[in-house]
Write a protein that holds these residues in place. Structure first.
Motif, mmCIF file in Angstrom:
data_model
loop_
_atom_site.group_PDB
_atom_site.id
_atom_site.type_symbol
_atom_site.label_atom_id
_atom_site.label_comp_id
_atom_site.label_asym_id
_atom_site.label_seq_id
_atom_site.Cartn_x
_atom_site.Cartn_y
_atom_site.Cartn_z
ATOM 1 N N ILE A 1 0.832 -1.203 0.000
ATOM 2 C CA ILE A 1 0.000 0.000 0.000
ATOM 3 C C ILE A 1 0.866 1.252 0.000
ATOM 4 O O ILE A 1 0.616 2.193 -0.754
ATOM 5 C CB ILE A 1 -0.931 0.013 1.231
ATOM 6 C CG1 ILE A 1 -1.776 -1.259 1.266
ATOM 7 C CG2 ILE A 1 -1.831 1.237 1.207
ATOM 8 C CD1 ILE A 1 -2.658 -1.465 0.100
ATOM 9 N N LEU A 2 1.886 1.286 0.829
ATOM 10 C CA LEU A 2 2.633 2.532 0.993
ATOM 11 C C LEU A 2 3.690 2.719 -0.094
ATOM 12 O O LEU A 2 3.961 3.835 -0.510
ATOM 13 C CB LEU A 2 3.272 2.595 2.380
ATOM 14 C CG LEU A 2 2.271 2.564 3.539
ATOM 15 C CD1 LEU A 2 2.971 2.732 4.862
ATOM 16 C CD2 LEU A 2 1.207 3.643 3.376
ATOM 17 N N GLN A 3 4.323 1.603 -0.564
ATOM 18 C CA GLN A 3 5.333 1.749 -1.613
ATOM 19 C C GLN A 3 4.788 1.404 -3.005
ATOM 20 O O GLN A 3 5.400 1.732 -3.998
ATOM 21 C CB GLN A 3 6.552 0.861 -1.325
ATOM 22 C CG GLN A 3 7.667 1.598 -0.602
ATOM 23 C CD GLN A 3 7.579 1.376 0.878
ATOM 24 O OE1 GLN A 3 7.402 0.243 1.307
ATOM 25 N NE2 GLN A 3 7.677 2.425 1.663
ATOM 26 N N GLY A 4 3.667 0.721 -3.041
ATOM 27 C CA GLY A 4 3.068 0.435 -4.334
ATOM 28 C C GLY A 4 3.425 -0.915 -4.915
ATOM 29 O O GLY A 4 2.886 -1.318 -5.925
ATOM 30 N N GLU A 5 4.371 -1.629 -4.333
ATOM 31 C CA GLU A 5 4.625 -2.983 -4.826
ATOM 32 C C GLU A 5 5.174 -3.853 -3.710
ATOM 33 O O GLU A 5 5.636 -3.369 -2.684
ATOM 34 C CB GLU A 5 5.595 -2.957 -5.998
ATOM 35 C CG GLU A 5 6.927 -2.305 -5.694
ATOM 36 C CD GLU A 5 7.732 -2.131 -6.961
ATOM 37 O OE1 GLU A 5 8.895 -2.572 -6.975
ATOM 38 O OE2 GLU A 5 7.199 -1.572 -7.930
ATOM 39 N N ARG A 6 5.066 -5.154 -3.940
ATOM 40 C CA ARG A 6 5.618 -6.086 -2.968
ATOM 41 C C ARG A 6 6.263 -7.222 -3.747
ATOM 42 O O ARG A 6 6.086 -7.326 -4.952
ATOM 43 C CB ARG A 6 4.520 -6.621 -2.053
ATOM 44 C CG ARG A 6 3.565 -7.553 -2.765
ATOM 45 C CD ARG A 6 2.714 -8.348 -1.818
ATOM 46 N NE ARG A 6 2.215 -9.517 -2.542
ATOM 47 C CZ ARG A 6 1.128 -10.180 -2.185
ATOM 48 N NH1 ARG A 6 0.439 -9.825 -1.149
ATOM 49 N NH2 ARG A 6 0.748 -11.240 -2.867
ATOM 50 N N GLU A 7 7.005 -8.062 -3.042
ATOM 51 C CA GLU A 7 7.624 -9.188 -3.744
ATOM 52 C C GLU A 7 6.536 -10.181 -4.173
ATOM 53 O O GLU A 7 5.526 -10.344 -3.493
ATOM 54 C CB GLU A 7 8.638 -9.876 -2.828
ATOM 55 C CG GLU A 7 8.117 -10.093 -1.426
ATOM 56 C CD GLU A 7 9.201 -10.526 -0.462
ATOM 57 O OE1 GLU A 7 9.655 -11.658 -0.628
ATOM 58 O OE2 GLU A 7 9.565 -9.753 0.434
ATOM 59 N N THR A 8 6.748 -10.813 -5.342
ATOM 60 C CA THR A 8 5.733 -11.768 -5.791
ATOM 61 C C THR A 8 5.783 -13.008 -4.900
ATOM 62 O O THR A 8 6.825 -13.385 -4.391
ATOM 63 C CB THR A 8 5.984 -12.204 -7.250
ATOM 64 O OG1 THR A 8 7.385 -12.364 -7.416
ATOM 65 C CG2 THR A 8 5.449 -11.190 -8.222
ATOM 66 N N ALA A 9 4.596 -13.592 -4.738
ATOM 67 C CA ALA A 9 4.492 -14.752 -3.855
ATOM 68 C C ALA A 9 5.320 -15.901 -4.407
ATOM 69 O O ALA A 9 5.352 -16.140 -5.611
ATOM 70 C CB ALA A 9 3.034 -15.172 -3.746
ATOM 71 N N GLY A 10 6.024 -16.591 -3.525
ATOM 72 C CA GLY A 10 6.845 -17.713 -3.959
ATOM 73 C C GLY A 10 5.990 -18.931 -4.282
ATOM 74 O O GLY A 10 4.862 -19.045 -3.836
ATOM 75 N N GLU A 11 6.552 -19.826 -5.079
ATOM 76 C CA GLU A 11 5.834 -21.072 -5.359
ATOM 77 C C GLU A 11 5.905 -21.975 -4.127
ATOM 78 O O GLU A 11 6.865 -21.927 -3.368
ATOM 79 C CB GLU A 11 6.469 -21.784 -6.553
ATOM 80 C CG GLU A 11 6.180 -21.125 -7.879
ATOM 81 C CD GLU A 11 4.697 -20.976 -8.165
ATOM 82 O OE1 GLU A 11 3.938 -21.919 -7.854
ATOM 83 O OE2 GLU A 11 4.278 -19.914 -8.688
ATOM 84 N N ILE A 12 4.885 -22.765 -3.922
ATOM 85 C CA ILE A 12 4.948 -23.716 -2.814
ATOM 86 C C ILE A 12 4.717 -25.118 -3.369
ATOM 87 O O ILE A 12 4.107 -25.290 -4.421
ATOM 88 C CB ILE A 12 3.911 -23.427 -1.721
ATOM 89 C CG1 ILE A 12 2.508 -23.430 -2.324
ATOM 90 C CG2 ILE A 12 4.188 -22.125 -1.027
ATOM 91 C CD1 ILE A 12 1.479 -23.750 -1.317
ATOM 92 N N THR A 13 5.234 -26.092 -2.664
ATOM 93 C CA THR A 13 5.028 -27.469 -3.124
ATOM 94 C C THR A 13 3.600 -27.898 -2.798
ATOM 95 O O THR A 13 3.040 -27.516 -1.771
ATOM 96 C CB THR A 13 5.998 -28.414 -2.411
ATOM 97 O OG1 THR A 13 5.949 -28.114 -1.012
ATOM 98 C CG2 THR A 13 7.406 -28.234 -2.914
ATOM 99 N N ALA A 14 3.021 -28.683 -3.722
ATOM 100 C CA ALA A 14 1.644 -29.138 -3.513
ATOM 101 C C ALA A 14 1.584 -30.051 -2.289
ATOM 102 O O ALA A 14 2.501 -30.828 -2.037
ATOM 103 C CB ALA A 14 1.159 -29.880 -4.755
ATOM 104 N N ARG A 15 0.502 -29.909 -1.533
ATOM 105 C CA ARG A 15 0.342 -30.718 -0.319
ATOM 106 C C ARG A 15 -0.170 -32.112 -0.640
ATOM 107 O O ARG A 15 -0.891 -32.315 -1.601
ATOM 108 C CB ARG A 15 -0.689 -30.063 0.576
ATOM 109 C CG ARG A 15 -0.061 -29.019 1.353
ATOM 110 C CD ARG A 15 -0.078 -29.221 2.808
ATOM 111 N NE ARG A 15 0.430 -27.959 3.289
ATOM 112 C CZ ARG A 15 1.479 -27.817 4.040
ATOM 113 N NH1 ARG A 15 2.110 -28.862 4.476
ATOM 114 N NH2 ARG A 15 1.889 -26.637 4.400
#
Lengths: 118, 597
Positions: B510-524
């Protein structure tokens, strides 16, 4: 002295909230109950205005004064108007239901309500 | 196509359609009315789906009117569509579309108000979910509430709906005002209503009782909306009498919206050294366990299908609250998957109840008894739904429980999973008991019938469209029962929860306008032998318990003494009693937060 006066509105808020809730919980008449809801709500308006208040500030209308002038917080004033609108809608709905209750049951006493329980 | 506009569009579509329906004389053309509302809900579903797709890359932030933050200070109103919020709206608008399709045949004489209220309800739901600041949240929360009160009391000529509508209106309004008290205090402490900015400023502030009280008030207000114990009384009454499709929507998403608020504020606003997180965790898990048990035991003692399902919704929101209360990724993802699976099931069960009402004018086991073959597939829909509620693999409720168990193990409360399975199995048993009674009993038993059984003022003489109406719950059931089979859904929820409920990433976004993209996770892996055994055992338990409890001698609704009767007597239907419970609960939460500071 001014600290005590600054603190007083919060006591009023707590007092109004408590008597409003007490009145609603012990009410024997639906119209009285709705009035107690209004009292509870008035407590919130006082809190809103207290938080927006600034000592010695002017009204936040920047039509003919410079925007730099020391003014009260407009967000809280806008929120109190929003809350008044929300509150009156709710009260309209509740009063309409109270009328309907009286039409169906011939009474406004919540103790006489037992169409739905257990 | 500009994805930045999607969050605004999602809210605008239902509101515009609702306003358009009220166009003079349009409501006389019933088909047009239905077409517009169904089209609006379908468009909203598509928009939410697109937003959900885009937001897997990066969340969509929409600043209303282009008022973007100036030099790191927020000046405008933000709407945030991340995967969790857009996905939740997608689910909701899909269910609303189903509800509107069902209403097309079920309520042929109700005029336009029911459609308008449904559309405003779902529009304000979207507003609440997308809102990036507390004031917008409050306004949409209350707008959503008002629609739900009016829909509860829609059958305004019958006694029970008026009583339940009055009670829920008073209780939920007090809840919203308690939330507003908390919001105002937070504003006073941080000088901003924006959630991200408030979280940022609170993280630098010393912890004081004022902050604890403010957070306690906000959490209690949302807990009242999400019907956690001891705030569930008026909600159960309301779901029992609302028109069937709306009772389904309330049980599937309205209570869950409150829980979503708790999860959002709990993980973003509280994630600072200002408050004892363990106290928050203990509070939510205790409330969740109590809610799950009370809901389950009340549910098996009902003969009225809609009231039975209402208490079953209460039990399942308790289980989801335990998942949220764990506050780690597994717990939150488990709650998300659980809510998704539960929503499809609860909606289809309520719609099946609606078909019963349409065809036989009753949903009471005593009155429906002796239907035999006349009921055709309806009892089987109920039984399948009951098995899913009990957590039979591969329903979403099974997958949710597996994830919740992982989360519980992580915080050392692994034994709680057995309580969760017990209450889920009991809610399944309640529905199976009902289905067995209407198929087995030969003679209707009119003496048992309570007054709130009819939908008198909505009855029509037309009894057609049964096959059309039955196909909607059947389709929902078929889709809902295999949710855990789709890894794209299960790991999608987990990946979304991991990044969307992270405080520092949210503030950055919200304050800077971007964030790191979500990492991939292994399927459960959901199919370990232990989990499968638990799921199947729970379903078997539901069938056996349902069978035993349907025998007259063991009928729980005939119990006249003991703890169950005491519990049932607490549900007095008296607004004063409910308010006393509410005050007690809110005071307890505030005391707990200040004490554990």
């Amino acid at each position: 002295m001014s600290e005590i006066i600054d603190f007083l509105p919060y006591l009023v808020v707590v007092w109004l909230a408590i008597i409003g809730l007490y009145g609603m919980a012990t009410s024997r008449n639906l119209i009285h109950l709705i009035m107690c809801l209004c009292i509870f709500q008035s407590g919130i308006w006082i809190l809103l205005l207290t938080i927006g208040y600034r000592r010695g500030a002017t009204a936040p209308i920047f039509d003919d004064v410079s925007p730099e002038v020391f003014a009260a917080d407009p967000v809280m004033q806008a929120l109190s108007i929003t809350d008044i609108v929300v509150g009156s809608t709710i009260i309209a709905v509740l009063l309409a239901l109270a009328v309907q209750v009286h039409k169906r049951l011939g009474t406004l006493d919540p103790d006489k309500f037992n169409a739905i329980r257990k | 196509m500009m994805p930045e506009l999607l969050p605004g569009l999602i809210i605008l579509i239902p509101f515009l359609a609702a306003a358009f329906i009220r166009f003079p004389r349009l409501y006389e053309y019933r088909v047009l009315l239905d077409c517009i509302s169904i089209a609006a809900a379908a468009c909203m579903t598509v928009a939410a789906g697109i937003a959900c797709y885009y937001s897997t890359e990066a969340p969509i932030v929409h600043w209303v009117g282009g008022w973007e933050p100036q030099e790191g200070v927020v000046v405008g109103i933000s709407l945030i569509a991340d995967t969790v919020s857009a996905g939740f709206i997608f689910l909701t608008s899909l269910l609303t579309t189903a509800a509107l399709l069902f209403m097309y045949k079920r309520y042929e004489t109700t005029g336009s108000f029911m459609h308008i209220l449904t559309l405003v309800f779902v529009g304000s739901f979207a507003g609440f979910i997308l809102a990036g600041d507390l004031i917008t949240m409050f306004v949409f929360l209350e707008l959503m509430g008002i629609c739900s009160y009016i829909l509860t009391a829609f059958k305004v000529e019958d006694e029970a709906p008026i009583q339940a509508g009055f009670n829920i209106a008073v209780i939920a309004t007090v809840g919203a005002f308690i939330f507003l008290l908390g919001v105002t205090l937070i504003y006073g402490l941080t000088d901003t209503p924006n959630i991200a900015e408030a979280a940022h400023r609170l993280s630098e502030a010393p912890s004081t009782p004022a902050i604890a009280v403010a957070l306690a008030l906000m959490i209690s207000g949302l807990a009242i909306k999400s019907s956690l114990f001891p705030f569930h009384f008026a909600h159960a009454d309301s779901h029992s009498v609302a028109p069937a499709p709306h009772a389904g929507l309330f049980g599937a998403i309205l209570m869950q919206a409150g829980l979503y608020g708790i999860a959002r504020l709990g993980s973003i606003l509280l994630d600072a050294p200002i408050i004892n997180m363990e106290a928050f965790q203990q509070l939510l898990i205790t409330a969740g366990v109590l809610t799950a048990l009370v809901g389950a035991f009340m549910s098996i003692a009902q003969n009225h299908l809609k009231r039975l399902l209402a208490f079953s919704s209460v039990a399942h929101i308790g289980i989801a609250a335990i998942g949220v209360g764990i506050l780690n990724t597994e717990g939150l993802a488990g709650a998300g998957l659980y809510i998704t699976g539960h929503a499809a099931m609860k909606m289809s069960l309520f719609l099946a109840a609606g078909v019963f009402l349409h065809r036989f004018s009753s949903v009471h086991a005593g009155k429906l008894a002796g239907l035999g073959k006349k009921a055709s597939v309806l009892p089987w829909i109920l039984i399948t739904g009951a098995l899913a509620l009990a957590g039979v693999p591969p329903s979403g409720l099974y997958g949710g429980k597996v994830l919740i168990e992982l989360g519980l193990n992580e915080i050392g409360l692994g034994w709680l999973i057995y309580l969760i399975y017990l209450s889920a199995a009991l809610t399944g048993a309640a529905v199976i008991r009902f289905a067995i009674r209407i198929m087995r009993d030969k003679e209707p038993d009119m003496k048992e019938e309570p007054v709130y059984v009819h939908e008198k003022s909505l009855e029509t003489n037309k009894k057609g469209g049964i096959i059309y109406m039955t196909s909607i719950p059947a389709a929902l059931l078929a889709a809902g029962i295999c949710i855990t089979l789709f890894p794209v859904l299960t790991s999608g929820i987990e990946r979304a929860v991991a990044s969307d409920f992270d405080s520092s990433q949210y503030v950055e976004l919200i304050l800077q306008g971007e964030r790191e993209t979500a990492g991939e996770i292994t399927a459960r892996e959901f199919w370990s032998l232990g989990d499968l055994t638990k799921g199947i055992a729970s379903a078997l338990f539901a069938v056996i318990a349902g069978g035993i409890l349907s025998i007259r001698r063991f009928d729980p609704s005939r119990v006249t003494a003991g703890p169950l009767e005491l519990l049932r007597n607490l549900h007095s239907g008296h607004v004063g009693d409910y308010l006393a419970w509410l005050t007690f609960g809110a005071a307890l939460i505030a005391t707990w937060f200040v004490w554990q500071l």
